[in-house]
Design a protein around this motif. Structure first.
Motif, PDB file in Angstrom:
ATOM      1  N   ALA A   1     -32.503  -0.608 -32.082  1.00 44.31           N
ATOM      2  CA  ALA A   1     -32.501   0.324 -33.206  1.00 44.31           C
ATOM      3  C   ALA A   1     -32.357   1.773 -32.740  1.00 44.31           C
ATOM      4  O   ALA A   1     -31.755   2.594 -33.431  1.00 44.31           O
ATOM      5  N   GLY A   2     -32.883   2.082 -31.581  1.00 39.54           N
ATOM      6  CA  GLY A   2     -32.830   3.436 -31.067  1.00 39.54           C
ATOM      7  C   GLY A   2     -31.557   3.769 -30.312  1.00 39.54           C
ATOM      8  O   GLY A   2     -31.368   4.925 -29.899  1.00 39.54           O
ATOM      9  N   ASN A   3     -30.703   2.791 -30.118  1.00 38.21           N
ATOM     10  CA  ASN A   3     -29.467   2.985 -29.345  1.00 38.21           C
ATOM     11  C   ASN A   3     -28.289   2.338 -30.057  1.00 38.21           C
ATOM     12  O   ASN A   3     -27.731   1.353 -29.590  1.00 38.21           O
ATOM     13  N   ILE A   4     -27.922   2.885 -31.188  1.00 36.10           N
ATOM     14  CA  ILE A   4     -26.849   2.320 -32.001  1.00 36.10           C
ATOM     15  C   ILE A   4     -25.517   2.949 -31.606  1.00 36.10           C
ATOM     16  O   ILE A   4     -25.327   4.157 -31.779  1.00 36.10           O
ATOM     17  N   PRO A   5     -24.588   2.152 -31.084  1.00 36.04           N
ATOM     18  CA  PRO A   5     -23.268   2.705 -30.766  1.00 36.04           C
ATOM     19  C   PRO A   5     -22.364   2.782 -32.003  1.00 36.04           C
ATOM     20  O   PRO A   5     -22.662   2.189 -33.037  1.00 36.04           O
ATOM     21  N   ARG A   6     -21.281   3.516 -31.854  1.00 37.59           N
ATOM     22  CA  ARG A   6     -20.215   3.601 -32.861  1.00 37.59           C
ATOM     23  C   ARG A   6     -20.696   4.136 -34.207  1.00 37.59           C
ATOM     24  O   ARG A   6     -20.284   3.667 -35.261  1.00 37.59           O
TER      25      ARG A   6
ATOM     26  N   ALA B   1     -29.795  -4.877 -36.068  1.00 39.79           N
ATOM     27  CA  ALA B   1     -28.683  -5.771 -36.383  1.00 39.79           C
ATOM     28  C   ALA B   1     -27.357  -5.015 -36.312  1.00 39.79           C
ATOM     29  O   ALA B   1     -26.373  -5.511 -35.748  1.00 39.79           O
ATOM     30  N   SER B   2     -27.330  -3.798 -36.852  1.00 40.47           N
ATOM     31  CA  SER B   2     -26.115  -2.987 -36.823  1.00 40.47           C
ATOM     32  C   SER B   2     -25.754  -2.584 -35.399  1.00 40.47           C
ATOM     33  O   SER B   2     -24.576  -2.527 -35.038  1.00 40.47           O
ATOM     34  N   SER B   3     -26.743  -2.313 -34.594  1.00 41.77           N
ATOM     35  CA  SER B   3     -26.517  -1.955 -33.194  1.00 41.77           C
ATOM     36  C   SER B   3     -25.855  -3.104 -32.444  1.00 41.77           C
ATOM     37  O   SER B   3     -24.880  -2.908 -31.705  1.00 41.77           O
ATOM     38  N   ILE B   4     -26.368  -4.299 -32.652  1.00 43.64           N
ATOM     39  CA  ILE B   4     -25.801  -5.474 -31.985  1.00 43.64           C
ATOM     40  C   ILE B   4     -24.384  -5.735 -32.501  1.00 43.64           C
ATOM     41  O   ILE B   4     -23.472  -6.031 -31.722  1.00 43.64           O
ATOM     42  N   MET B   5     -24.177  -5.589 -33.797  1.00 44.86           N
ATOM     43  CA  MET B   5     -22.836  -5.746 -34.356  1.00 44.86           C
ATOM     44  C   MET B   5     -21.879  -4.769 -33.686  1.00 44.86           C
ATOM     45  O   MET B   5     -20.789  -5.153 -33.243  1.00 44.86           O
ATOM     46  N   ALA B   6     -22.264  -3.509 -33.615  1.00 44.75           N
ATOM     47  CA  ALA B   6     -21.380  -2.479 -33.063  1.00 44.75           C
ATOM     48  C   ALA B   6     -21.039  -2.734 -31.595  1.00 44.75           C
ATOM     49  O   ALA B   6     -19.972  -2.349 -31.134  1.00 44.75           O
TER      50      ALA B   6
END
Length: 152
Positions: free
Chosen positions: A14-19, A68-73
């Motif tokens: 959650a603290g390291n979301i790419p893109r 979840a968004s971080s893993i998706m990205a």
């Protein structure tokens, strides 16, 4: 307890979301909002045929939706429509039916398994998967029917 689902791995994702940058000219843009908690995810995608070639998103969600968004990205670029629909379906089955987590490039999603016991949190986790699949369908429908009006 809720501390089980907000563990170090989830907080790290959650603290390291790419893109997090939005795309200037996406093939499709979709926003999904959770009626349960107000979390919101907007995704932009570019496709080359059936393959995602670029991705950007804006995430306004709890740590679970962010993870979840971080893993998706991290894994969406290079993935096919079929693969992304399969991952969405596997996540839904994991959360709703206790199925196994997604495999292959998507094994990081196993970190979200503790959410199984917290149904009100499922929607936030699923936002990014639903948005990506809808964006792919929107882009593919626009390609199939170039005279149609896009919601981009």
């Amino acid at each position: 307890m809720l501390t089980d689902i907000y563990n170090k791995k989830i907080l790290s994702f959650a603290g390291n979301i790419p893109r997090l940058e939005r795309l200037a000219q996406p093939d499709a843009t979709v926003t999904e909002v959770s009626r349960t908690c107000g979390s919101q995810v907007t995704v932009d995608i570019k496709l080359d045929g059936d393959v995602v070639t670029d991705f950007g998103h804006d995430v306004k969600a709890c740590a679970l939706g962010q993870a979840a968004s971080s893993i998706m990205a991290r894994h969406v670029v290079g993935a096919t429509s079929v693969e992304l629909h399969r991952v969405r379906d596997q996540m839904r089955a994991m959360l709703k039916d206790g199925g196994p987590p997604p495999d292959g490039n998507w094994t990081d999603l196993e970190v979200l398994a503790p959410v199984i016991d917290y149904p009100p949190r499922h929607t936030s986790v699923m936002l990014t998967f639903e948005a990506v699949c809808k964006a792919i369908e929107q882009a593919q429908n626009a390609d199939a029917n170039p005279l149609s009006v896009s919601n981009v």
